[in-house]
Scaffold this active site. Structure first.
Site, PDB file in Angstrom:
ATOM      1  N   ASP A 184       3.310  -6.634   3.504  1.00  0.00           N
ATOM      2  CA  ASP A 184       2.852  -5.619   4.464  1.00  0.00           C
ATOM      3  C   ASP A 184       2.829  -6.151   5.890  1.00  0.00           C
ATOM      4  O   ASP A 184       1.906  -5.868   6.636  1.00  0.00           O
ATOM      5  CB  ASP A 184       1.453  -5.121   4.050  1.00  0.00           C
ATOM      6  CG  ASP A 184       1.022  -3.914   4.859  1.00  0.00           C
ATOM      7  OD1 ASP A 184       1.890  -3.256   5.452  1.00  0.00           O
ATOM      8  OD2 ASP A 184      -0.194  -3.633   4.891  1.00  0.00           O
ATOM      9  N   GLU A 188      -5.013   2.041   2.891  1.00  0.00           N
ATOM     10  CA  GLU A 188      -5.010   0.785   3.652  1.00  0.00           C
ATOM     11  C   GLU A 188      -5.147   1.058   5.139  1.00  0.00           C
ATOM     12  O   GLU A 188      -5.853   0.364   5.861  1.00  0.00           O
ATOM     13  CB  GLU A 188      -3.704   0.025   3.365  1.00  0.00           C
ATOM     14  CG  GLU A 188      -3.683  -1.409   3.898  1.00  0.00           C
ATOM     15  CD  GLU A 188      -3.198  -1.532   5.329  1.00  0.00           C
ATOM     16  OE1 GLU A 188      -3.383  -2.610   5.929  1.00  0.00           O
ATOM     17  OE2 GLU A 188      -2.650  -0.569   5.893  1.00  0.00           O
ATOM     18  N   ASP A 213      -0.241   4.401   1.058  1.00  0.00           N
ATOM     19  CA  ASP A 213      -0.468   5.379   2.121  1.00  0.00           C
ATOM     20  C   ASP A 213       0.303   5.023   3.382  1.00  0.00           C
ATOM     21  O   ASP A 213       0.651   3.863   3.614  1.00  0.00           O
ATOM     22  CB  ASP A 213      -1.961   5.502   2.438  1.00  0.00           C
ATOM     23  CG  ASP A 213      -2.565   4.202   2.964  1.00  0.00           C
ATOM     24  OD1 ASP A 213      -2.278   3.135   2.381  1.00  0.00           O
ATOM     25  OD2 ASP A 213      -3.300   4.242   3.964  1.00  0.00           O
ATOM     26  N   HIS A 227       0.816  -1.224   0.000  1.00  0.00           N
ATOM     27  CA  HIS A 227       0.000   0.000   0.000  1.00  0.00           C
ATOM     28  C   HIS A 227       0.846   1.269   0.000  1.00  0.00           C
ATOM     29  O   HIS A 227       1.932   1.311   0.565  1.00  0.00           O
ATOM     30  CB  HIS A 227      -1.022  -0.002   1.138  1.00  0.00           C
ATOM     31  CG  HIS A 227      -0.454  -0.001   2.532  1.00  0.00           C
ATOM     32  ND1 HIS A 227      -0.144   1.144   3.208  1.00  0.00           N
ATOM     33  CD2 HIS A 227      -0.153  -1.016   3.380  1.00  0.00           C
ATOM     34  CE1 HIS A 227       0.301   0.850   4.411  1.00  0.00           C
ATOM     35  NE2 HIS A 227       0.321  -0.467   4.549  1.00  0.00           N
ATOM     36  N   HIS A 285       4.222   2.778  12.817  1.00  0.00           N
ATOM     37  CA  HIS A 285       3.254   3.724  13.385  1.00  0.00           C
ATOM     38  C   HIS A 285       3.848   4.494  14.568  1.00  0.00           C
ATOM     39  O   HIS A 285       3.110   5.014  15.397  1.00  0.00           O
ATOM     40  CB  HIS A 285       1.953   3.036  13.816  1.00  0.00           C
ATOM     41  CG  HIS A 285       1.231   2.354  12.684  1.00  0.00           C
ATOM     42  ND1 HIS A 285      -0.090   1.960  12.744  1.00  0.00           N
ATOM     43  CD2 HIS A 285       1.647   1.991  11.444  1.00  0.00           C
ATOM     44  CE1 HIS A 285      -0.450   1.389  11.608  1.00  0.00           C
ATOM     45  NE2 HIS A 285       0.594   1.393  10.806  1.00  0.00           N
TER      46      HIS A 285
HETATM   47 ZN    ZN Z   1       0.910  -1.489   6.277  1.00  0.00          ZN
HETATM   48 CA    CA Z   2       0.275  -0.074   9.011  1.00  0.00          CA
END
Ligand code: ZN
Ligand code: CA
Length: 367
Positions: free
Chosen positions: A162, A138, A77, A75, A343
Site C-alpha cells: 500500500d 483504511e 476501500d 485494503h 487520491h
Molecule cells: Zn492505500
Molecule cells: Ca490512500
C-alpha cells in the site's frame, strides 16, 4: 510464471467495482469468490459491524503446517470519487477516464496478491503458510486493521502492499500521528461600546501560537495548524476560535511529549486571558521504525536482488495498516505498488509495476 493478461484483467475487474470506505460489500463478495476459487480457506470478520460498514475484513488462509506464517495485506476501500470507475489502458499504463480516481490505491496491491496466489497454485510452488487480509476502511482511519484480530492468526511477519513508488521501495518507518481541534473560548462583547468586557479568542490563540512549536520540529517530528475558524462580525469581540491541528513523529515518545507541551502552553495562555480551552486532539495511529536487519526487510531485499530490481528502505510521512500491525507486535513492511498521483483524478499505475510487484511476492514466498 506470471500471466500479465490475467493480472491486468483482474485489476481492471476490481477497479470497476465501486468500493468507497465502509461500502466494500461488492468488492468483498468478489474477493471471497476469487479466494475460494483459488483454494483458500476464506473468512470474513465483524469489522464491518464494528465500524458501521457493510463488509468485514476478508481473510484467506493457504495452509502449510509447520512452516512460517506470512501475512499479505492490502485494503479494499478507495477514496472518492469512485462511484463509477472507467479504466483506460494506454501505453502500458492504466488510468481512469478522468472523472474518478482509479483505485490502484489499493487494488494494485490486491491484484498482485491474487496473482501470487494463482501462480503458487498453478505451479504447485512450495510456500509458507499464507494469511491474506483484504481490509476495509483504511482511508478513513485504518479502521479495518484496527478491528482485525491479528493475534489469533499467529503471524510471524507481514507485507502490506500500500505504498506509492516503484516496486522495490520498502517502507520500514512511518510516523505516529495525532489530529483534531483546539477550541479557545473567550467572551463576546460589543467591539465599539465595551471591548474591555470581552475576551478575543483569536488574540488568546495568537499568543499561544507564538509559544508552541510548529512546522518541522526535528528530523522525525512535525506539527501544523491547518485551519482556523471563528468569529461572527467585525463589531463583535471574537467569542471563540477553532484551530485544526495535527502533529506527527517517527517516535511515539516525542509525539506524546510535543502534545503535552502544546496543551500545557495553551492552558497557561488561556488562563492568563481568562479564556477556556477545549482540547480535542487524539493519536490516530502509532508509528513504527524497524531495524534494517529485521528478517521481514531482508527477505524483500533478497527477493528484489534475485530479480534485478533495485530495493531501498525509506520512511514514510503517512499512516497505513502497517502502523497498526506493527503496533500489535507483528513486524510488517509496506511495499510500493507503483500507484501514482493517488487520491486524484489523474491517478494511474504502470502495468510493469503490477508485474514487478507480483514477481517480488513470488520470490518472497519462495524464500
Ligand atoms: Zn492505500
Ligand atoms: Ca490512500
Amino acid at each position: 510464471m506470471i500471466r500479465e493478461t490475467r493480472l491486468v484483467e483482474n485489476f481492471l475487474d476490481m477497479v470497476k467495482i465501486s468500493s468507497p470506505s465502509k461500502d466494500e460489500r461488492a468488492m468483498g463478495d468478489y474477493l471471497i469468490k476469487v479466494l475460494e476459487e483459488i483454494g483458500l480457506e476464506v473468512k470474513e470478520d465483524n469489522a464491518g459491524e464494528l465500524n458501521g460498514g457493510n463488509c468485514g475484513n476478508i481473510i484467506g488462509i493457504l495452509k502449510a503446517p509447520g512452516k512460517k506464517r506470512l501475512l499479505f495485506s492490502a485494503h479494499m476501500d478507495t477514496v472518492v470519487p469512485c462511484e463509477k470507475v472507467i479504466p483506460v489502458v494506454e501505453n502500458g499504463i492504466v488510468k481512469s477516464d478522468g472523472t474518478s480516481i482509479l483505485g490502484g490505491d489499493d487494488k494494485g496491491g490486491i491484484a498482485s496478491i491474487i496473482e501470487m496466489l494463482r501462480v503458487i497454485k498453478e505451479n504447485n510452488l512450495e510456500h509458507p503458510e499464507i494469511v491474506v487480509v483484504f481490509s476495509i476502511a483504511e482511508e478513513v482511519g485504518l479502521l479495518g486493521s484496527k478491528s482485525f484480530d491479528i493475534d489469533s492468526y499467529k503471524v510471524d511477519f507481514g507485507f502490506i502492499l500500500d505504498s506509492s513508488g516503484k516496486p522495490g521501495k520498502i517502507v520500514t518507518k512511518a510516523p505516529s500521528a495525532a489530529r483534531g481541534t483546539i477550541k479557545i473560548i473567550g467572551k463576546p462583547a460589543h467591539a465599539g461600546i465595551s471591548p474591555e468586557s470581552g475576551i478575543n479568542a483569536l488574540t488568546v490563540a495568537a499568543h499561544a501560537i507564538t509559544k508552541i512549536k510548529l512546522g518541522r520540529i526535528d528530523l522525525e517530528t512535525t506539527s501544523n495548524i491547518g485551519l482556523v475558524s471563528g468569529g461572527q462580525a467585525t463589531n463583535i469581540v471574537m467569542p471563540s476560535v477553532v484551530l485544526d491541528y495535527e502533529a506527527r513523529s517517527l517516535s511515539n515518545e516525542k509525539l506524546n511529549y510535543l502534545l503535552e507541551e502544546t496543551f500545557e502552553t495553551f492552558k497557561v495562555v488561556c488562563k492568563e486571558f481568562g479564556a477556556k480551552i477545549e482540547w480535542n486532539i487524539k493519536v490516530e495511529y502509532p508509528g513504527f521504525a524497524l531495524e534494517d536487519n529485521e528478517e521481514v526487510i531482508e527477505i524483500v531485499k533478497i527477493a528484489c536482488k534475485k530479480l534485478g530490481i533495485a530495493s531501498e528502505t525509506v520512511s514514510s510521512g503517512g499512516g497505513s495498516d502497517t502502523n497498526i500491525y506493527n503496533s500489535k507486535g507483528i513486524p510488517c513492511v509496506n511495499l510500493a505498488v507503483g500507484m501514482s498521483k493517488v487520491h486524484t483524478l489523474e491517478e494511474y499505475i504502470e502495468i510493469k509495476d503490477l508485474v514487478d510487484l507480483s514477481k517480488i511476492l513470488i520470490e518472497i514466498i519462495k524464500g
